[in-house]
Design a protein around this motif. Structure first.
Motif, short mmCIF file in Angstrom:
data_model
loop_
_atom_site.label_atom_id
_atom_site.label_comp_id
_atom_site.label_asym_id
_atom_site.label_seq_id
_atom_site.Cartn_x
_atom_site.Cartn_y
_atom_site.Cartn_z
N ARG A 236 -0.60 3.34 11.99
CA ARG A 236 0.66 2.71 12.35
C ARG A 236 0.68 2.42 13.84
N LEU B 172 0.85 -1.18 0.00
CA LEU B 172 0.00 0.00 0.00
C LEU B 172 0.89 1.24 0.00
N TYR C 2 -6.57 2.89 8.37
CA TYR C 2 -5.16 2.48 8.44
C TYR C 2 -4.46 3.30 9.50
N VAL D 264 0.45 3.89 1.54
CA VAL D 264 0.57 4.44 2.90
C VAL D 264 1.59 3.70 3.75
N MET D 265 1.98 2.51 3.34
CA MET D 265 2.99 1.77 4.09
C MET D 265 4.38 2.38 3.92
N HIS D 266 4.54 3.23 2.88
CA HIS D 266 5.88 3.66 2.50
C HIS D 266 6.12 5.15 2.72
N ASP D 267 5.42 5.74 3.66
CA ASP D 267 5.58 7.16 3.95
C ASP D 267 7.04 7.49 4.24
#
Lengths: 167, 315
Positions: free
Chosen positions: B8, A62, B6, A64-67
């Motif tokens: 973190r 995704l 989503y 968003v996983m790689h911000d």
């Protein structure tokens, strides 16, 4: 939600639905259509990009996983408009593509693969896990097995990679 | 994919607590979960991304073993020099799985908890007791070439796809888990996964809110380690049958809902039986379902070959 990706050296901030894959963010939102959607399920490798120096399938990640992370796509491989990377030149010289659909993934994958070899990472074809690596043809084929080519340019892809990797 | 929130995770404890909440899934590498979400086989309403938690270390234990953090990638484990020298079978198993791109992203915890690739589990138009309890098993009378021959039930004949899990079973590894209140638990990998029984949708013995934080290997086993994987293609294919052997332990992959500890073979060998007798003891309970009948003689041959190799005979 907001995410910032550093794509080919340039920080790009996007507002995305969390469901947007890294692949769709690159292609649809940033217009970087060099990376291809082949299977969208991690089985063909056409979507291979390099994230923080590591090759991955962009379809199974995704955005968003790689911000904050650095992403290299095929558009970032050449040094400039008339300065192709030696591997790109080798792909042309060795006729290592027909339709070209798998090619961006092949090139990104191969570049990262050569770094993995430099770092001494073994593969499924490595005979002796504790000896220095030997980049045989069998090793190159195994390390590139995540990139499918329906045009079967494999022998020429191998030759192009061999040209850059050396004897 | 269905819409989801989503976030973190800020720390391990809160991630573990979050995982107990209905509709919440933890996200590590995502190479299995995102695939399932695209097909709406998994439909979490919240993803908690644990990818940046400090669970990435590989360190030697005081007992001479190795503790591998839950978020270490498959590639990182296989490339680690201590694994390559002391637990080569684990490196071989990892390097035989998936593609480099997938191994570069897949976490060890996710590798253990990945779900079956049964084509009927993946097909929302087909009955599947694992995906929708009580609807039936389409594989029993279907195209079941890749399916189980050991530990099956009438409700499910799917296999666990992980090669790493087979190697860890043969190495006597354990997982460390934690819940949101700081309670930790050590579960042998051999006991982590369940057989299908009447509840194939329940795949592991982890409790809600329990999160894997590490895999721990004991000190290296003595003698030769063997991992052999038989499959349709030379690369990038799941096992038809695999066998891992180290010290006295033997495990089979591709044959059951979990890595199959060959306890009957081990007991026979310990009692002085030869390889053929030991193989027969283990595979006597095997049954096939049509398209996977070949797996029984194949498993016998591969298990026999591995036992002989462990005993020092020519492979």
């Amino acid at each position: 939600m907001q995410v910032t990706l550093i794509v080919n050296g340039e920080a790009r901030t996007l507002d995305v639905d969390p469901r947007v894959t890294l692949l769709d963010a690159l292609r649809e939102r940033l217009g970087l259509t060099g990376t291809k959607k082949g299977c969208d399920q991690g089985q063909c490798g056409a979507c291979t990009v390099i994230v923080e120096g590591v090759r991955i399938n962009a379809c199974l990640s995704l955005a968003v996983m790689h911000d904050g992370e650095r992403v290299t796509t095929i558009e970032g491989v050449a040094a400039g408009p008339d300065q192709p990377h030696p591997l790109q030149t080798a792909f042309v010289d060795r006729d290592a593509f027909q339709c070209g659909f798998c090619t961006p993934g092949q090139i990104c994958s191969a570049l990262a693969m050569l770094e993995e070899v430099r770092a001494g990472e073994p593969s499924g074809a490595t005979d002796d896990l504790t000896a220095p690596l030997q980049l045989t043809d069998a090793e190159i084929r195994e390390r590139m097995s995540g990139n499918l080519c329906r045009c079967s340019a494999y022998p020429n892809i191998l030759a192009a990679i061999r040209d850059v990797a050396g004897a | 994919m269905r819409p989801f929130d989503y976030e973190r995770a800020s720390d391990v404890a809160s991630a573990a607590r979050a995982s107990a909440e209905p509709g919440t899934k933890l996200l590590a590498g995502g190479t299995n979960l995102l695939d399932l979400m695209k097909l709406q086989i998994e439909t979490p309403t919240r993803l908690v991304d644990i990818g940046r938690l400090p669970l990435r270390a590989i360190e030697e234990t005081p007992e001479g073993g190795l503790r591998i953090g839950a978020l270490v990638t498959s590639s990182e484990v296989a490339a680690h020099m201590r694994v390559r020298t002391a637990y080569p079978m684990l490196a071989r198993a990892l390097l035989s799985g998936a593609s480099v791109q997938l191994r570069n992203k897949a976490s060890v915890a996710g590798n253990l908890l990945q779900r079956t690739r049964c084509i009927y589990f993946y097909d929302p138009t087909k009955p599947c007791n694992k995906r929708e309890p009580g609807t039936g098993c389409s594989a029993l009378a279907g195209f079941n070439r890749m399916h189980a021959i050991l530990g099956t039930s009438e409700t499910c004949i799917a296999v666990h796809p992980s090669d790493m899990a087979v190697a860890l079973t043969a190495l006597g590894a354990a997982v460390e888990t934690t819940d949101g209140d700081g309670q930790t638990r050590r579960v042998p990998v051999a006991d982590l996964h369940r057989l299908p029984g009447a509840t194939p949708h329940v795949e592991s013995d982890l409790k809600p809110g329990e999160m894997i934080t590490a895999v721990e290997l004991p000190s290296p086993p003595h003698g030769v380690q063997v991992f052999r994987k038989v499959r349709d293609r030379a690369s990038f294919a799941f096992a038809l049958v695999s066998v891992a052997g180290a010290g006295p332990r033997l495990a089979l992959g591709g044959v059951a809902h979990k890595p199959w500890r060959a306890s009957a073979s081990e007991a026979a060998l310990a009692a002085g039986a030869g390889a053929d007798e030991a193989v027969a003891a283990e595979l006597a309970q095997a049954r096939s379902f049509g398209a996977n009948a070949f797996k029984i003689p194949l498993a016998k041959r591969v298990l026999g070959a591995v036992i002989r190799e462990l005993q020092g005979a020519a492979p």
